[in-house]
Design a protein around this motif. Structure first.
Motif, mmCIF file in Angstrom:
data_model
loop_
_atom_site.group_PDB
_atom_site.id
_atom_site.type_symbol
_atom_site.label_atom_id
_atom_site.label_comp_id
_atom_site.label_asym_id
_atom_site.label_seq_id
_atom_site.Cartn_x
_atom_site.Cartn_y
_atom_site.Cartn_z
ATOM 1 N N ALA A 20 -7.881 8.094 -0.522
ATOM 2 C CA ALA A 20 -6.581 8.434 -1.119
ATOM 3 C C ALA A 20 -6.444 7.897 -2.537
ATOM 4 O O ALA A 20 -5.904 8.581 -3.411
ATOM 5 C CB ALA A 20 -5.442 7.890 -0.267
ATOM 6 N N ALA A 21 -6.925 6.664 -2.772
ATOM 7 C CA ALA A 21 -6.726 6.058 -4.102
ATOM 8 C C ALA A 21 -7.683 4.895 -4.296
ATOM 9 O O ALA A 21 -8.136 4.269 -3.338
ATOM 10 C CB ALA A 21 -5.282 5.570 -4.252
ATOM 11 N N TYR A 22 -7.996 4.612 -5.572
ATOM 12 C CA TYR A 22 -8.825 3.476 -5.958
ATOM 13 C C TYR A 22 -7.975 2.503 -6.778
ATOM 14 O O TYR A 22 -7.098 2.907 -7.537
ATOM 15 C CB TYR A 22 -9.997 3.915 -6.842
ATOM 16 C CG TYR A 22 -10.819 5.050 -6.336
ATOM 17 C CD1 TYR A 22 -11.467 4.974 -5.093
ATOM 18 C CD2 TYR A 22 -11.005 6.202 -7.097
ATOM 19 C CE1 TYR A 22 -12.266 6.025 -4.652
ATOM 20 C CE2 TYR A 22 -11.782 7.253 -6.651
ATOM 21 C CZ TYR A 22 -12.406 7.155 -5.424
ATOM 22 O OH TYR A 22 -13.186 8.196 -4.978
ATOM 23 N N TYR A 23 -8.303 1.198 -6.650
ATOM 24 C CA TYR A 23 -7.611 0.174 -7.418
ATOM 25 C C TYR A 23 -8.625 -0.829 -7.957
ATOM 26 O O TYR A 23 -9.576 -1.185 -7.268
ATOM 27 C CB TYR A 23 -6.579 -0.563 -6.550
ATOM 28 C CG TYR A 23 -5.480 0.361 -6.043
ATOM 29 C CD1 TYR A 23 -4.311 0.525 -6.775
ATOM 30 C CD2 TYR A 23 -5.648 1.063 -4.864
ATOM 31 C CE1 TYR A 23 -3.315 1.393 -6.319
ATOM 32 C CE2 TYR A 23 -4.660 1.928 -4.398
ATOM 33 C CZ TYR A 23 -3.494 2.087 -5.152
ATOM 34 O OH TYR A 23 -2.525 2.942 -4.716
ATOM 35 N N LYS A 24 -8.398 -1.269 -9.185
ATOM 36 C CA LYS A 24 -9.249 -2.301 -9.780
ATOM 37 C C LYS A 24 -8.411 -3.530 -10.093
ATOM 38 O O LYS A 24 -7.210 -3.441 -10.393
ATOM 39 C CB LYS A 24 -9.928 -1.782 -11.047
ATOM 40 C CG LYS A 24 -8.988 -1.424 -12.178
ATOM 41 C CD LYS A 24 -9.769 -0.950 -13.398
ATOM 42 C CE LYS A 24 -8.829 -0.561 -14.536
ATOM 43 N NZ LYS A 24 -9.576 -0.106 -15.738
ATOM 44 N N THR A 75 3.443 5.203 1.622
ATOM 45 C CA THR A 75 3.063 6.304 0.740
ATOM 46 C C THR A 75 2.174 5.741 -0.360
ATOM 47 O O THR A 75 2.103 4.519 -0.566
ATOM 48 C CB THR A 75 4.297 6.948 0.106
ATOM 49 O OG1 THR A 75 4.958 5.969 -0.715
ATOM 50 C CG2 THR A 75 5.269 7.452 1.162
ATOM 51 N N VAL A 76 1.511 6.614 -1.090
ATOM 52 C CA VAL A 76 0.684 6.164 -2.206
ATOM 53 C C VAL A 76 1.553 5.472 -3.250
ATOM 54 O O VAL A 76 1.149 4.476 -3.854
ATOM 55 C CB VAL A 76 -0.086 7.347 -2.817
ATOM 56 C CG1 VAL A 76 -0.868 6.898 -4.044
ATOM 57 C CG2 VAL A 76 -1.040 7.943 -1.787
ATOM 58 N N ARG A 103 0.208 9.403 3.349
ATOM 59 C CA ARG A 103 0.395 7.990 3.698
ATOM 60 C C ARG A 103 -0.938 7.300 3.967
ATOM 61 O O ARG A 103 -1.910 7.925 4.343
ATOM 62 C CB ARG A 103 1.332 7.849 4.900
ATOM 63 C CG ARG A 103 2.766 8.284 4.585
ATOM 64 C CD ARG A 103 3.697 8.084 5.755
ATOM 65 N NE ARG A 103 5.061 8.453 5.404
ATOM 66 C CZ ARG A 103 5.942 7.611 4.865
ATOM 67 N NH1 ARG A 103 5.601 6.342 4.650
ATOM 68 N NH2 ARG A 103 7.155 8.013 4.564
ATOM 69 N N ILE A 104 -0.910 5.981 3.795
ATOM 70 C CA ILE A 104 -2.143 5.178 3.831
ATOM 71 C C ILE A 104 -2.289 4.463 5.164
ATOM 72 O O ILE A 104 -1.327 3.886 5.682
ATOM 73 C CB ILE A 104 -2.136 4.149 2.685
ATOM 74 C CG1 ILE A 104 -1.901 4.835 1.341
ATOM 75 C CG2 ILE A 104 -3.435 3.343 2.682
ATOM 76 C CD1 ILE A 104 -2.913 5.892 0.992
ATOM 77 N N GLY A 105 -3.531 4.462 5.697
ATOM 78 C CA GLY A 105 -3.763 3.811 6.976
ATOM 79 C C GLY A 105 -4.941 2.862 7.029
ATOM 80 O O GLY A 105 -5.141 2.194 8.044
ATOM 81 N N HIS A 106 -5.735 2.755 5.954
ATOM 82 C CA HIS A 106 -6.944 1.929 6.023
ATOM 83 C C HIS A 106 -7.364 1.533 4.606
ATOM 84 O O HIS A 106 -7.035 2.225 3.629
ATOM 85 C CB HIS A 106 -8.067 2.709 6.699
ATOM 86 C CG HIS A 106 -9.325 1.932 6.913
ATOM 87 N ND1 HIS A 106 -9.377 0.742 7.602
ATOM 88 C CD2 HIS A 106 -10.605 2.180 6.519
ATOM 89 C CE1 HIS A 106 -10.613 0.302 7.640
ATOM 90 N NE2 HIS A 106 -11.376 1.152 6.977
ATOM 91 N N PHE A 107 -8.088 0.397 4.495
ATOM 92 C CA PHE A 107 -8.522 -0.111 3.195
ATOM 93 C C PHE A 107 -9.954 -0.622 3.260
ATOM 94 O O PHE A 107 -10.422 -1.062 4.313
ATOM 95 C CB PHE A 107 -7.621 -1.268 2.739
ATOM 96 C CG PHE A 107 -6.213 -0.865 2.460
ATOM 97 C CD1 PHE A 107 -5.825 -0.472 1.187
ATOM 98 C CD2 PHE A 107 -5.262 -0.874 3.471
ATOM 99 C CE1 PHE A 107 -4.522 -0.096 0.918
ATOM 100 C CE2 PHE A 107 -3.958 -0.491 3.225
ATOM 101 C CZ PHE A 107 -3.583 -0.101 1.940
ATOM 102 N N ALA A 108 -10.628 -0.587 2.113
ATOM 103 C CA ALA A 108 -11.975 -1.135 1.979
ATOM 104 C C ALA A 108 -12.079 -1.919 0.681
ATOM 105 O O ALA A 108 -11.315 -1.678 -0.266
ATOM 106 C CB ALA A 108 -13.021 -0.026 2.002
ATOM 107 N N ARG A 109 -13.029 -2.823 0.639
ATOM 108 C CA ARG A 109 -13.313 -3.611 -0.562
ATOM 109 C C ARG A 109 -14.572 -3.064 -1.220
ATOM 110 O O ARG A 109 -15.565 -2.785 -0.544
ATOM 111 C CB ARG A 109 -13.527 -5.077 -0.186
ATOM 112 C CG ARG A 109 -13.630 -6.018 -1.387
ATOM 113 C CD ARG A 109 -14.145 -7.401 -0.986
ATOM 114 N NE ARG A 109 -13.354 -8.018 0.065
ATOM 115 C CZ ARG A 109 -13.626 -9.219 0.579
ATOM 116 N NH1 ARG A 109 -14.690 -9.894 0.160
ATOM 117 N NH2 ARG A 109 -12.866 -9.736 1.520
ATOM 118 N N GLY A 110 -14.534 -2.892 -2.534
ATOM 119 C CA GLY A 110 -15.666 -2.341 -3.260
ATOM 120 C C GLY A 110 -16.713 -3.370 -3.593
ATOM 121 O O GLY A 110 -16.391 -4.487 -4.011
#
Length: 247
Positions: free
Chosen positions: A241-245, A166-167, A202-209
């Motif tokens: 879904a969401a951003y993170y720094k 989940t987020v 729910r989360i299934g994938h990620f990317a790098r900024g």
């Protein structure tokens, strides 16, 4: 995540029954006379050329024909993706055709990469994309988003195996790794995408900024550079879904 890998494998199998042409990433022959390389590839197959330690803005030519300027990948590296036509195929030792870097390059090509798939395969997944890293099974999307390229990392497991977090669970994990949720895409070091089976939870994938660009590992295949929200509704990945720094 295994689920995403399975989806891509299924897509590959289904697609191969329809119209895709396949060629091994090893089916490329390279020699090195200074800055030129001989290329053998099938029509329509993606070729990706990369240069390191370049000056200015290097360009690419093939068999003496200008193809275009290479795109900066940062850190004095440049890349260029190319779809050779049937008339641009290198056909054996007779009449070899050369892919050459010129106009500002201070080094020869670091590599020429031939993708396993035609462009239409990637077009079914995202509205925009550029290959910036070769296919590799040593790491997955979450690891890559954190700058890790030597392990498959997915912290969310139970007695049934891996599951999409989940987020809230992702917030906890990211905080433990020194990241904080942000609501500004321009500040995002990591972007999380919904799992297509749980499109709002729910989360299934990620990317790098990378500033206005974002890079992610697509299952067991390549690292791709895209816009922030490029994925098609019938593909293996969901919306943002969401951003993170990084703290």
């Amino acid at each position: 995540m295994k689920k995403n890998v399975i989806r891509i494998v299924i897509l590959v199998v289904l697609s191969s029954l329809i119209s895709f042409s396949f060629v091994s990433a090893l089916s490329i022959s390279i020699t090195q006379p200074t800055t030129s390389y001989v290329v053998y590839s099938e029509s329509g197959i993606m070729c990706s050329a990369n240069v390191q330690n370049a000056n200015g803005s290097p360009s690419i030519s093939y068999d003496g024909t200008y193809l275009g300027s290479m795109t900066s990948g940062g850190y004095n590296s440049y890349y260029f993706n190319w779809h050779p036509t049937s008339s641009q195929r290198g056909l054996g030792t007779q009449g070899r055709k050369w892919l050459k870097v010129s106009s500002g390059s201070s080094s020869a090509l670091k590599s020429i990469y031939v993708s396993e798939y035609t462009a239409s395969f990637y077009n079914d997944i995202a509205t925009n994309w550029t290959i910036v890293g070769a296919a590799d099974t040593d790491y997955n999307c979450f690891a890559y988003a954190l700058g890790i390229t030597n392990e498959n990392l997915w912290p969310w497991k139970n007695w049934l195996g891996e599951y999409p977090p989940t987020v809230s669970e992702l917030d906890t994990e990211m905080n433990s790794r020194g990241y904080t949720r942000t609501y500004s895409a321009s500040q995002a070091d990591v972007v999380a995408y919904y799992d297509i089976d749980y499109p709002n939870s729910r989360i299934g994938h990620f990317a790098r900024g990378y500033g206005s660009a974002f890079r992610s590992k697509w299952g067991k295949i390549e690292v791709m550079q895209t816009s922030i929200d490029p994925y098609k509704s019938n593909g293996p990945y969901g919306s943002v879904a969401a951003y993170y720094k990084k703290n």
